[in-house]
Design a protein around this motif. Structure first.
Motif, PDB file in Angstrom:
ATOM      1  N   UNK A  77       0.814  -1.224   0.000  1.00 42.01           N
ATOM      2  CA  UNK A  77       0.000   0.000   0.000  1.00 42.01           C
ATOM      3  C   UNK A  77       0.848   1.276   0.000  1.00 42.01           C
ATOM      4  N   UNK A  78       2.111   1.178   0.382  1.00 39.48           N
ATOM      5  CA  UNK A  78       2.995   2.349   0.400  1.00 39.48           C
ATOM      6  C   UNK A  78       3.541   2.630  -0.993  1.00 39.48           C
ATOM      7  N   UNK A  79       4.001   3.850  -1.181  1.00 36.33           N
ATOM      8  CA  UNK A  79       4.754   4.200  -2.388  1.00 36.33           C
ATOM      9  C   UNK A  79       6.165   3.682  -2.159  1.00 36.33           C
ATOM     10  N   UNK A  80       6.664   2.874  -3.086  1.00 33.97           N
ATOM     11  CA  UNK A  80       8.006   2.316  -2.956  1.00 33.97           C
ATOM     12  C   UNK A  80       8.930   2.986  -3.963  1.00 33.97           C
ATOM     13  N   UNK A  81      10.070   3.440  -3.458  1.00 31.28           N
ATOM     14  CA  UNK A  81      11.021   4.172  -4.294  1.00 31.28           C
ATOM     15  C   UNK A  81      12.383   3.504  -4.177  1.00 31.28           C
ATOM     16  N   UNK A  82      12.919   3.056  -5.298  1.00 42.68           N
ATOM     17  CA  UNK A  82      14.268   2.501  -5.328  1.00 42.68           C
ATOM     18  C   UNK A  82      15.262   3.613  -5.606  1.00 42.68           C
ATOM     19  N   UNK A  83      16.167   3.838  -4.690  1.00 38.55           N
ATOM     20  CA  UNK A  83      17.227   4.842  -4.850  1.00 38.55           C
ATOM     21  C   UNK A  83      18.471   4.078  -5.303  1.00 38.55           C
ATOM     22  N   UNK A  84      18.650   3.991  -6.605  1.00 33.89           N
ATOM     23  CA  UNK A  84      19.632   3.082  -7.198  1.00 33.89           C
ATOM     24  C   UNK A  84      20.920   3.816  -7.532  1.00 33.89           C
ATOM     25  N   UNK A  85      22.002   3.266  -7.016  1.00 34.44           N
ATOM     26  CA  UNK A  85      23.336   3.759  -7.317  1.00 34.44           C
ATOM     27  C   UNK A  85      24.199   2.519  -7.520  1.00 34.44           C
ATOM     28  N   UNK A  86      24.883   2.437  -8.633  1.00 36.26           N
ATOM     29  CA  UNK A  86      25.701   1.262  -8.912  1.00 36.26           C
ATOM     30  C   UNK A  86      24.959   0.264  -9.789  1.00 36.26           C
ATOM     31  N   UNK A  87      25.399  -0.964  -9.733  1.00 31.38           N
ATOM     32  CA  UNK A  87      24.838  -2.006 -10.590  1.00 31.38           C
ATOM     33  C   UNK A  87      23.596  -2.634  -9.962  1.00 31.38           C
ATOM     34  N   UNK A  88      22.626  -2.917 -10.826  1.00 27.66           N
ATOM     35  CA  UNK A  88      21.461  -3.702 -10.427  1.00 27.66           C
ATOM     36  C   UNK A  88      21.230  -4.698 -11.553  1.00 27.66           C
TER      37      UNK A  88
END
Length: 161
Positions: free
Chosen positions: A100-111
């Motif tokens: 139910x929450x807003x999910x935010x991926x703060x991506x730095x580097x490799x994924x």
């Protein structure tokens, strides 16, 4: 909650989740189980409106699924929970997609791989200029099985001429 691969920091309305599984932030069975537990916790925390997910490793958001655990981890029915027809990565991504929450991926580097499958389940992904995204299944000659290929198409949207 005490986790081995996930660190939590809460502020009013926001939960900060830091993924930490040195040396290169591999997704493994422990991380999957902890992220399943965390998603269950979040389903009950209506006071939390936003979840921000980042990594303790500046070079790797999530490197990929730990290949030493691949066969056992993806087929472990205890990790898939209520989705018995899905592997653990698919089920985990679906759980996070439906929070139910807003999910935010703060991506730095490799994924890569399973990490990208999970990141694509978030509502938003904010990436640094040095971030690298990869589906290694294509070059590794195995079937991508975490649902990311479908989510990538949905995130990109329809082609227009």
């Amino acid at each position: 909650m005490n986790f081995e691969t996930v660190k939590l920091r809460e502020q009013p309305g926001v939960l900060y989740v830091t993924l930490s599984n040195p040396p290169i932030n591999l997704m493994n069975g422990t991380m999957i189980r902890e992220l399943f537990q965390l998603s269950g916790f979040l389903m009950q925390r209506k006071d939390l409106k936003v979840v921000v997910i980042d990594s303790a490793d500046p070079d790797f958001f999530i490197a990929h699924f730990d290949l030493d655990e691949l066969e056992a981890g993806l087929s472990d029915p205890a990790m898939a929970g209520r989705y018995p027809d899905m592997n653990a990565v698919q089920a985990l991504a679906l759980n996070w997609q439906n929070l139910p929450q807003i999910t935010i991926g703060k991506i730095d580097g490799r994924v890569r791989g399973g990490g990208l499958d999970l990141a694509l389940a978030f509502d938003m992904r904010l990436a640094s200029q040095s971030s690298l995204f990869c589906f290694p299944a294509a070059s590794g000659h195995f079937l991508a099985c975490g649902g990311g290929t479908t989510r990538m198409l949905l995130a990109a949207g329809p082609g227009r001429e």
